[in-house]
Write a protein that holds these residues in place. Structure first.
Motif, mmCIF file in Angstrom:
data_model
loop_
_atom_site.group_PDB
_atom_site.id
_atom_site.type_symbol
_atom_site.label_atom_id
_atom_site.label_comp_id
_atom_site.label_asym_id
_atom_site.label_seq_id
_atom_site.Cartn_x
_atom_site.Cartn_y
_atom_site.Cartn_z
ATOM 1 N N SER B 31 0.830 -1.205 0.000
ATOM 2 C CA SER B 31 0.000 0.000 0.000
ATOM 3 C C SER B 31 0.861 1.250 0.000
ATOM 4 N N PHE B 32 1.949 1.212 0.763
ATOM 5 C CA PHE B 32 2.802 2.402 0.855
ATOM 6 C C PHE B 32 3.454 2.694 -0.492
ATOM 7 N N ALA B 33 3.884 1.639 -1.180
ATOM 8 C CA ALA B 33 4.468 1.841 -2.513
ATOM 9 C C ALA B 33 3.427 2.477 -3.430
ATOM 10 N N GLY B 34 2.198 1.961 -3.372
ATOM 11 C CA GLY B 34 1.121 2.543 -4.172
ATOM 12 C C GLY B 34 0.862 3.983 -3.790
ATOM 13 N N ALA B 35 0.862 4.239 -2.479
ATOM 14 C CA ALA B 35 0.604 5.596 -1.986
ATOM 15 C C ALA B 35 1.685 6.560 -2.472
ATOM 16 N N LEU B 36 2.935 6.094 -2.499
ATOM 17 C CA LEU B 36 4.020 6.943 -3.000
ATOM 18 C C LEU B 36 3.765 7.337 -4.452
ATOM 19 N N ALA B 37 3.361 6.340 -5.259
ATOM 20 C CA ALA B 37 3.083 6.618 -6.664
ATOM 21 C C ALA B 37 1.951 7.638 -6.779
ATOM 22 N N ILE B 40 3.164 11.121 -5.618
ATOM 23 C CA ILE B 40 4.066 11.811 -6.542
ATOM 24 C C ILE B 40 3.271 12.392 -7.714
ATOM 25 N N ILE B 41 2.330 11.605 -8.238
ATOM 26 C CA ILE B 41 1.524 12.091 -9.363
ATOM 27 C C ILE B 41 0.697 13.305 -8.932
ATOM 28 N N LEU B 42 0.023 13.183 -7.766
ATOM 29 C CA LEU B 42 -0.813 14.293 -7.287
ATOM 30 C C LEU B 42 0.022 15.542 -7.067
ATOM 31 N N CYS B 43 1.203 15.361 -6.468
ATOM 32 C CA CYS B 43 2.044 16.508 -6.157
ATOM 33 C C CYS B 43 2.525 17.165 -7.443
ATOM 34 N N ALA B 44 2.904 16.340 -8.423
ATOM 35 C CA ALA B 44 3.353 16.896 -9.701
ATOM 36 C C ALA B 44 2.237 17.709 -10.342
ATOM 37 N N MET B 45 1.008 17.187 -10.276
ATOM 38 C CA MET B 45 -0.129 17.933 -10.835
ATOM 39 C C MET B 45 -0.341 19.236 -10.081
ATOM 40 N N ASN B 46 -0.233 19.138 -8.753
ATOM 41 C CA ASN B 46 -0.520 20.286 -7.896
ATOM 42 C C ASN B 46 0.477 21.418 -8.096
ATOM 43 N N PRO B 56 -8.011 19.298 -10.236
ATOM 44 C CA PRO B 56 -8.408 17.930 -9.852
ATOM 45 C C PRO B 56 -7.576 17.401 -8.690
ATOM 46 N N ALA B 57 -6.274 17.697 -8.701
ATOM 47 C CA ALA B 57 -5.415 17.219 -7.615
ATOM 48 C C ALA B 57 -5.838 17.845 -6.295
ATOM 49 N N LYS B 58 -6.102 19.150 -6.310
ATOM 50 C CA LYS B 58 -6.503 19.836 -5.078
ATOM 51 C C LYS B 58 -7.821 19.281 -4.546
ATOM 52 N N ILE B 59 -8.783 19.070 -5.449
ATOM 53 C CA ILE B 59 -10.086 18.558 -5.025
ATOM 54 C C ILE B 59 -9.927 17.158 -4.425
ATOM 55 N N TYR B 60 -9.143 16.330 -5.106
ATOM 56 C CA TYR B 60 -8.930 14.969 -4.616
ATOM 57 C C TYR B 60 -8.319 14.985 -3.218
ATOM 58 N N ALA B 106 1.271 13.375 -0.967
ATOM 59 C CA ALA B 106 1.377 14.493 -1.917
ATOM 60 C C ALA B 106 1.681 15.790 -1.168
ATOM 61 N N GLU B 107 1.009 15.982 -0.029
ATOM 62 C CA GLU B 107 1.210 17.204 0.750
ATOM 63 C C GLU B 107 2.589 17.227 1.411
ATOM 64 N N ILE B 108 3.054 16.063 1.843
ATOM 65 C CA ILE B 108 4.390 15.986 2.457
ATOM 66 C C ILE B 108 5.457 16.360 1.429
ATOM 67 N N ILE B 109 5.339 15.794 0.223
ATOM 68 C CA ILE B 109 6.337 16.078 -0.813
ATOM 69 C C ILE B 109 6.280 17.554 -1.193
ATOM 70 N N ARG B 110 5.070 18.072 -1.300
ATOM 71 C CA ARG B 110 4.908 19.480 -1.653
ATOM 72 C C ARG B 110 5.575 20.376 -0.616
ATOM 73 N N ALA B 111 5.337 20.053 0.663
ATOM 74 C CA ALA B 111 5.956 20.849 1.726
ATOM 75 C C ALA B 111 7.477 20.777 1.623
ATOM 76 N N GLY B 112 7.999 19.593 1.296
ATOM 77 C CA GLY B 112 9.445 19.431 1.149
ATOM 78 C C GLY B 112 9.992 20.291 0.022
#
Lengths: 242, 225, 224
Positions: B31-37, B40-46, B56-60, B106-112
């Motif tokens: 699940s964590f591997a899936g969550a990372l994927a 990353i996609i959501l953060c890239a969109m955001n 769409p990323a923000k709404i999700y 996604a939010e963690i990566i964005r903050a980073g």
């Protein structure tokens, strides 16, 4: 080499550059000074497009900024920029810092880039610090790496944004010495600084700015011995007292 | 009172807890591997300028953050068959965990990424790097260092969240406790053993997070443990 | 088909309202109790007593290290064995309050530790008592740091309250579960359940974000 014609810039309602007209010839060294908030940093940040101008013409190395034909990314490789806060990459060693852009932007072979990187670091007096990380270097050393980082791109123009104002007093001269060396090799330079010793030594011209406008330009001798406006006299009396 | 607390029954059920422990461990990793994927996609969109990608990323992310995982889990569990997708409970559970944690990651990566100072970006711009080069050479290498400790924090959350899968009958750690509790009417034995197993995972991940923070020389930024 | 389902859903309207009421009651009561308890624990943790610090720290770790579902089961099934008779609602309140207190304790303790020691020294030098130092100098400054994560924590707790449906409390999630047995459209039913939570949680998320932005107002959005 750099030509401002009637350039204006606003930050929202704040008019930060007012009708600037100014040109810098090849191999010329121009020092820009003025009180804080006078727009001098903004002025040189416009030259490599870190800030955009709202109207007027700004022509750098024969290319007009904002033109479709002008490729900013390419133009920036010809312009070195030295920041007040150094902005070295903390995750890279000194040598990696100076070779990063040559390898990835100029597409120079790694071995060649590293050879020239070592040469430049040695030139700024850091031959023993190739593998040091920025956190292991003093402020003066970091700023010299930053200058070497620019030189490695073999730029046509170097811009300096208050390169010594974040430094402890005892480190200022080591950075200024390197800058004098660069100037004496014939680099076109625009330097925002209050180091009047540096201006006297290498600058052909001093530009004094206040409240977003160029108030006075002249040779260092004219400017220091015979400032023509009240504002420049007031400014000089403040900085020379220190 | 608990004077009848039976260690013997626990020992008897140890193989079941062993299986549950292994199941929780590997389904959390998947699940964590899936969550990372997903993250990353959501953060890239955001991080794109285009509103079409950003929105769409923000709404999700907001929808996930404002609703409970259990409701999301039931949404998929009762909802997917409706769409003609019939998956085993285990897959539904992994999917729910990945989709849920992905929003937080996604939010963690964005903050980073946003924690990297403006000066670093400008230094990249000034030396003529393109957006992609700045990301790859300057920003991401620095951002990854600051995101690893909070990502491990999110892993802790995910492991604990995976307990909810027992409610859709996935055979994992909490399910093992439930079985012991209901087969033998021994909830204390069942759930205390379950709790102990989770604590092993928790302390393991927690020391890993602390170690990585020290090793990377960063202080963890906001994590959701 | 869909029409029939919608009708059936509208028929579940009173049940849904009861569920929402239960969710709000559960989270509301536990938030208040948990905040009070959490502040007390946070102040105790930073009071300088090593023993108190490690006892509270251990308890917080035990709670943070185990799934909330397991905690609920433990409280609901084991307290009666110890002679404490309690219903599902009380068990839910105890579990949620305990969870809230543990997380809030950590947030408050971190806030207090973020206050520079110079502030405490200044208060000491001007002769304030320990309570006065805490009340007048330390807590107000700690609150500035703690407020955004505190609000964020409230959102997590409201969402965690959904887990009490596992011991049969008819909260919003349980209502969804009950309705979906009659109306076999999980997408629709749980989308509505989700909206119920969203309406409660989203304003809090926005508030947390605003507080956070106000705190870091000095740092502009970074252009990449």
């Amino acid at each position: 080499m750099i030509e401002f014609r009637g350039v204006n810039k606003w930050f929202g309602a704040l008019h930060v550059l007012k009708d600037i007209t100014l040109s810098v010839e090849p191999r010329e060294v121009v020092v820009v000074c003025g009180p804080s908030g006078s727009g001098k940093s903004t002025l040189i940040r416009c030259i490599n497009g870190l800030e955009t101008i709202q109207n007027g013409d700004l022509v750098v190395d024969g290319q007009r900024l904002g033109d479709r034909a002008t490729n900013m990314t390419e133009l920036r490789t010809e312009i070195g920029f030295v920041f007040q806060a150094f902005n070295l990459y903390p995750h890279k060693t000194a040598l990696e810092n100076v070779t990063l852009a040559p390898i990835h932007v100029r597409k120079i072979a790694r071995a060649e880039a590293e050879a020239s990187g070592r040469e430049m670091l040695a030139k700024v007096g850091l031959a023993d610090k190739f593998n040091a990380y920025p956190s292991e270097l003093s402020g003066g050393q970091q700023q010299r790496v930053a200058i070497a980082r620019c030189l490695c791109m073999r730029p046509k123009i170097m811009l300096f944004d208050e390169p010594t104002s974040a430094l402890d007093p005892e480190m200022i001269s080591e950075v200024l010495d390197v800058m004098v060396g660069v100037a004496e090799e014939g680099m076109t330079m625009m330097v925002v600084t209050h180091e009047m010793g540096f201006a006297r030594k290498v600058a052909q011209r001093v530009v004094f700015m206040d409240a977003g406008a160029v108030v006075e330009t002249g040779t260092p001798e004219e400017f220091f011995s015979d400032p023509k406006t009240d504002r420049s006299r007031a400014f000089l009396s403040k900085i020379l007292r220190h | 009172m608990l004077e009848n607390f039976s260690f013997r029954t626990i020992v008897e059920y140890l193989p079941l807890f062993g299986q549950g422990f292994a199941a929780t461990l590997w389904l959390s990793i998947v699940s964590f591997a899936g969550a990372l994927a997903v993250g990353i996609i959501l953060c890239a969109m955001n991080l794109q300028r285009s509103r079409l990608l950003q929105l769409p990323a923000k709404i999700y992310i907001d929808a996930i953050r404002a609703t409970p995982l259990l409701a999301q889990l039931y949404f998929l569990y009762f909802g997917l068959p409706r769409l003609g997708v019939v998956l085993p409970e285990l897959f539904v559970g992994i999917l729910a965990l990945a989709l849920n944690s992905g929003a937080y990651i996604a939010e963690i990566i964005r903050a980073g990424i946003l924690s990297i100072s403006r000066g670093q970006v400008e230094a990249g711009i000034a030396s003529g790097m393109t957006y992609a080069q700045r990301m790859r050479l300057v920003i991401l290498p620095q951002a990854i260092r600051v995101t690893i400790p909070p990502l491990l924090g999110q892993a802790i959350v995910l492991v604990k969240d995976s307990a909810l899968l027992s409610l859709i009958s996935v055979a994992e750690l909490t399910r093992a406790g439930q079985l012991l509790a209901s087969d033998r009417f021994m909830p204390a034995e069942g759930f205390l053993t379950t709790a102990a197993c989770y604590l092993v995972l928790y302390y393991g991940l927690k020391s890993l997070a602390a170690f990585s923070a020290r090793w990377l020389g960063v202080r963890p930024i906001g994590s959701r443990t | 088909m869909i029409w029939f389902q919608l009708q059936s859903l509208i028929g579940s309207y009173p049940l849904a309202l009861r569920g929402l009421g239960m969710t709000i009651a559960l989270s509301g009561i536990s938030l208040v109790l948990g905040t009070i308890l959490g502040f007390a624990l946070g102040v105790l943790r930073t009071s300088g007593s090593r023993m108190l610090d490690s006892i509270i720290g251990l308890w917080v770790d035990l709670i943070r290290g185990t799934p909330f579902l397991v905690q609920i089961f433990l409280i609901f099934f084991i307290l009666p064995e110890l002679g404490v008779e309690l219903g599902a609602f009380t068990a839910g309140i105890i579990a949620l309050t305990n969870l809230a207190a543990c997380f809030i304790c950590e947030i408050v303790a971190a806030g207090i530790r973020s206050v520079p020691t110079g502030q405490v020294e200044a208060a000491l030098a001007s002769g304030l008592s320990q309570w006065q130092r805490m009340r007048q100098v330390v807590l107000p400054q700690a609150m500035r740091v703690s407020l955004p994560p505190l609000v964020g924590q409230y959102v997590l707790l409201i969402k965690d309250s959904s887990v009490v449906s596992a011991i049969g409390l008819t909260d919003l999630t349980r209502v969804g579960w009950l309705v979906v047995q009659r109306v076999p459209n999980g997408l629709l039913v749980f989308a509505i359940v989700g909206i119920g939570y969203f309406v409660v949680c989203y304003p809090l998320i926005l508030l947390a974000r605003r507080l956070e932005r106000r705190m870091s107002a000095a740092h502009g959005e970074v252009q990449l």
